[in-house]
Design an enzyme around this catalytic site. Sequence first.
Site, PDB file in Angstrom:
ATOM      1  N   HIS A 472       7.415  42.978 -16.571  1.00  0.00           N
ATOM      2  CA  HIS A 472       8.169  41.875 -15.975  1.00  0.00           C
ATOM      3  C   HIS A 472       9.300  42.374 -15.076  1.00  0.00           C
ATOM      4  CE1 HIS A 472       8.872  37.771 -15.387  1.00  0.00           C
ATOM      5  NE2 HIS A 472       9.063  37.340 -16.616  1.00  0.00           N
ATOM      6  N   ASP A 476       6.579  39.127 -11.405  1.00  0.00           N
ATOM      7  CA  ASP A 476       7.108  37.832 -11.839  1.00  0.00           C
ATOM      8  C   ASP A 476       6.021  37.034 -12.552  1.00  0.00           C
ATOM      9  OD1 ASP A 476       9.590  38.347 -10.737  1.00  0.00           O
ATOM     10  OD2 ASP A 476       9.024  37.532  -8.782  1.00  0.00           O
TER      11      ASP A 476
END
Length: 501
Positions: A472, A476
């Site tokens: 992450h 995204d």
Amino acid sequence: MSEIRVPTLGESVTEATVATWFKKPGDAVAVDEMLCELETDKVTVEVPSPVAGTLSEIVAQEGETVGVDALLAQVSEGEAAPAPAAKDDGKEDAPAAAPAASGGDNVDVMVPTLGESVTEATVSTWFKQVGDTVAQDEMLCELETDKVSVEVPAPAAGTITEILAPEGATVDASAKLAILSSSGGAAAAAAPAASKASASAPAASGAKDVENAPSANKIMAEKGIDPASVQGSGRDGRIMKGDVLKAATAPAPAPAAQAPRAPVSADDASREERVKMTRLRQTIARRLKESQNTAAMLTTYNEVDMTEVMALRNEYKDLFLKKHGVKLGFMSFFTKACIHALKEVPDVNAEIDGTDVVYKNYVHMGIAAGTPTGLVVPVIRDADRMSFAEIEKAIAEKGARARDGKLSMAEMQGGSFTISNGGVYGSLMSSPILNPPQSGILGMHKIQDRPMAINGQVVIRPMMYLALSYDHRIVDGKGAVTFLVRVKEALEDPRRLLMDL
């Protein structure tokens, strides 16, 4: 003088253990003759000699952990007359060290190469004192760094005349530790037999014909540890210093990071079996935990209707096999679908390098494969340029080499994305762990018939859960979901792959 260094070990593999030396100092070696064997968490690597000559020095002893490009040994180029001649004449091996000690000169004992980025060490133990007679390659002292312990052998037979770095001293990578006098040939020649006799006693006490590391013998003697109670990790069960320290410091069999075991009854204890983890399993456990600690790992899920892929495969599998000589499986469809999705969401095919993001305009696809010794990930290079047949052939060939333990390190390097198929073992759902430094991994699972609502009617369809684990920090949530949706769309309507939609 040619240096023998640790070769490239593979993607994200930074260290190996010296398992076996096939040669000893003084032995003649030919070009490409195997000198030693290294063990990593994935494969066993044999290290050949780049030149013909004589093995003059072994820097990394059996059982030591070394980093990439660390110095293993040195080979003197040219003929190796002394050692081979002694054997050819039918003489005993022990006097072979005499030529090195016959000049009456002083020999410096230097700090060996300590490894990449290691600039200093601490002298922890001297096994010999001033005035002691030593044989060539007999252990003189042990150094400790922030990474490994290094045992320093005698470069020649002779007598220790001066110790320059006492125990506890910190020395740099080029420091002089001691001085040997190579005079007194008779005493020096007799040293090998005495050394072997003294070293055999600790080994005999452990009921094994194996010479343990001198540092291990010293600690066992000081702490009163029975060698038979220590599990050796060196070749043929040789006990290393680290093995003794584990046995001496561990308050309980379970690792310190774990909660203590609950009390068990005597009856339960008699029915338990305790087996030491293999080095491979220990390394896998460590690297998987490091992956979780480093990446901001998250997993998103979806499901795919496999009806169209299964129908297409059934229709063309016989013709495919006849023309290409390889079976048409599901992996080529998934590989093509992932390549299609990676083009739209390049973040999943990128990696973080410090404060930079490295975007890759190619797809080197890692295909996880289970083997008897553990999970390995061979890489199919430039998979984005391959046809279905080329992908299937590459997967079959590398899978067979993985199961036979014949994969080279180059075949497991440089992957940009990984596919793992837990479905072959019956897994219905899982969250795969990233293979650093990659930023994405797709988990495939078991195909299972389930009732689905299609156009207002309940029908039975072959469904598979898909899982995308991603970093992450670089990917995204929108990109991860988009990637997985594109994979789903391509598999549910394979014609999209032909139309690049």
